[in-house]
Design an enzyme around this catalytic site. Structure first.
Site, mmCIF file in Angstrom:
data_model
loop_
_atom_site.group_PDB
_atom_site.id
_atom_site.type_symbol
_atom_site.label_atom_id
_atom_site.label_comp_id
_atom_site.label_asym_id
_atom_site.label_seq_id
_atom_site.Cartn_x
_atom_site.Cartn_y
_atom_site.Cartn_z
ATOM 1 N N TYR A 143 0.820 -1.212 0.000
ATOM 2 C CA TYR A 143 0.000 0.000 0.000
ATOM 3 C C TYR A 143 0.857 1.267 0.000
ATOM 4 C CZ TYR A 143 -4.709 -1.900 0.832
ATOM 5 O OH TYR A 143 -5.926 -2.508 0.712
ATOM 6 N N LYS A 194 3.546 -15.172 1.907
ATOM 7 C CA LYS A 194 3.723 -15.870 0.636
ATOM 8 C C LYS A 194 5.234 -16.072 0.491
ATOM 9 C CE LYS A 194 2.162 -17.534 -3.276
ATOM 10 N NZ LYS A 194 1.319 -18.743 -3.382
ATOM 11 N N ASP A 226 -2.589 -18.170 -0.067
ATOM 12 C CA ASP A 226 -3.573 -18.865 -0.914
ATOM 13 C C ASP A 226 -4.231 -20.006 -0.157
ATOM 14 O OD1 ASP A 226 -1.066 -20.066 -0.908
ATOM 15 O OD2 ASP A 226 -1.087 -20.625 -3.033
ATOM 16 N N ASP A 250 -6.237 -7.095 4.060
ATOM 17 C CA ASP A 250 -7.389 -6.447 3.419
ATOM 18 C C ASP A 250 -8.297 -7.512 2.807
ATOM 19 O OD1 ASP A 250 -9.001 -4.384 2.270
ATOM 20 O OD2 ASP A 250 -7.976 -4.727 0.361
ATOM 21 N N ASP A 254 -12.092 -9.327 4.430
ATOM 22 C CA ASP A 254 -13.401 -9.336 3.754
ATOM 23 C C ASP A 254 -13.942 -10.760 3.686
ATOM 24 O OD1 ASP A 254 -13.307 -6.595 3.266
ATOM 25 O OD2 ASP A 254 -14.005 -6.804 1.190
HETATM 26 C C1 IPM Z 1 -10.426 -1.446 4.105
HETATM 27 C C2 IPM Z 1 -10.707 -0.806 2.771
HETATM 28 C C3 IPM Z 1 -9.592 0.185 2.474
HETATM 29 C C4 IPM Z 1 -8.303 -0.580 2.346
HETATM 30 C C5 IPM Z 1 -9.809 1.075 1.245
HETATM 31 C C6 IPM Z 1 -11.164 1.750 1.263
HETATM 32 C C7 IPM Z 1 -8.718 2.080 1.109
HETATM 33 O O1 IPM Z 1 -10.849 -1.761 1.787
HETATM 34 O O2 IPM Z 1 -10.328 -0.725 5.101
HETATM 35 O O3 IPM Z 1 -10.333 -2.674 4.156
HETATM 36 O O4 IPM Z 1 -7.989 -1.113 1.280
HETATM 37 O O5 IPM Z 1 -7.592 -0.677 3.335
HETATM 38 MG MG MG Z 2 -10.875 -3.771 2.528
#
Ligand code: IPM
Ligand code: MG
Length: 361
Positions: A143, A194, A226, A250, A254
């Site tokens: 990032y 990884k 993975d 990240d 999710d």
């Molecule tokens: C998160 C989001 C952010 C990230 C974006 C919105 C910049 O996806 O907080 O997980 O990638 O960190």
């Molecule tokens: Mg995110």
């Protein structure tokens, strides 16, 4: 210096303001219950700030956050600002805050509520009792690594570059947080990398293993990302604390969020610097903004994390968590977690129900 906790509130865009409003209701009630005094100051970030100041993170909002003990954030972004140059997009506000406040440790719990087990797309037997804490490195890795950017080549083509960089101190400090978090849980840390392909994550594995020497009562294991993505849907119960890089965290968070049925349920805490930042994991959901249907629970649970991690009042955080659990047990559901027997409520009513539960507890 005042003995009041200074809290910066950054509602942002889309459903941000409406879920933050419910979070603040809970914050006031719990603070009152535990005789915690606080001051709120609101700042503008994201698309709203672009409209007003031409940039997503105005200095005044950054200063507000820097000077606060804790920051409560809603969400940023929306279609209106999607075509802007990425340097001034709403998301930059988030990255800027994380970076400037040095919030290198992002805690993302994914806990399956037994009452919501049917909201998950996975089988009940697979997800039952899942309780994972993802510790995501938040201010390094691909990032922020340099070189980065898009450049023109002599042959007329373009080249896009991002760099996955980690130094020993960056890995050490996030590993320590993971072991400390694990010491208050099931004492198990899985480090995800990884290392079979990427040198910087080979270093990650080496440093995490070294730091582990100081935490002999914690069990440490390693997994490639993975495989971890696969194991998360195959057998999520095997995990306790997962520590990983910025981008892997990240993506995996999710995935872990969806084990619980709705991303509308999950809070987060970003720690490391002088203050903590608390925000729901979900985005600004512009399609449902202003319609009183968003789930405020992720923000409310983020407030619970604030009491625990910034103010050290674990009990306050437990009061919030049990109120949320009770309301879910009583069958109240926002649209995202609605099931056949649920009682459908809006954003505000969900907040009011949890508030009442807390006041009566
Ligand atoms: C998160 C989001 C952010 C990230 C974006 C919105 C910049 O996806 O907080 O997980 O990638 O960190
Ligand atoms: Mg995110």
């Amino acid at each position: 210096m005042s003995d009041k906790h200074q809290i910066a509130v950054l509602p942002g865009d889309g459903i941000g303001p409406e879920v933050v409003r419910e979070g603040l209701k809970i914050l006031s009630a719990v603070a009152e219950k535990f005789c915690i005094s606080f001051d709120l100051q609101e700042g503008i970030i994201g698309g709203a700030a672009i409209d007003k100041y031409g940039k997503p993170l105005p200095q005044s909002s950054l200063d507000l956050a820097k000077n606060a003990d804790a920051v409560v954030l809603g969400a940023v972004g929306g279609p209106k600002w999607e075509n802007l140059d990425y340097r001034i997009r709403p998301e930059r506000a988030l990255l800027g805050l994380r970076n400037r406040l040095e919030l290198y440790a992002n805690l993302r719990p994914a806990k399956v509520f037994s009452t919501l087990i049917d909201a998950s797309s996975l089988k009940k037997e697979v997800i039952e009792n899942t309780n994972i804490m993802i510790v995501r490195e938040l201010v390094g890795g691909i990032y922020f690594g340099k070189p980065k950017g898009v450049e023109k080549l002599e042959d007329g083509n373009e080249k896009g570059v991002n760099t996955l960089v980690y130094t020993t101190p960056e890995i050490k400090r996030i590993a320590k947080i993971a072991f400390e978090v694990a010491s208050k849980r099931k004492k198990k840390v899985l480090s995800v990398d990884k290392a079979n392909v990427l040198e910087s994550t080979e270093l990650w594995r080496k440093v995490v293993t070294k730091v582990h020497a100081d935490y002999q009562d914690i069990e440490l294991s390693h997994m490639y990302v993975d495989n971890c993505a696969m194991q998360l849907v195959k057998d999520p119960k095997q995990f306790d604390v997962i520590v990983t890089t910025n981008m892997f965290g990240d993506i995996l968070s999710d995935e872990a969020a969806m084990l619980t049925g709705s991303i509308g349920m999950l809070p987060s805490a970003s720690l490391g610097g002088n203050n903590g930042m608390y925000e729901p994991i979900h985005g600004s959901a512009p399609d449902i903004a202003g319609r009183d249907i968003a789930n405020p629970i992720a923000t409310i649970m983020s407030i619970a994390m604030m009491f625990k991690y910034s103010f050290g009042v674990d009990e306050a955080s437990e009061v919030i968590e049990s109120a949320v659990e009770k309301i879910l047990q009583n069958g109240y559901r926002t649209k995202d977690i609605m099931d056949n027997s649920g009682k459908l409520v809006g954003t505000k009513e969900m907040g009011d129900l949890i508030l009442k539960e807390i006041q009566e507890a």
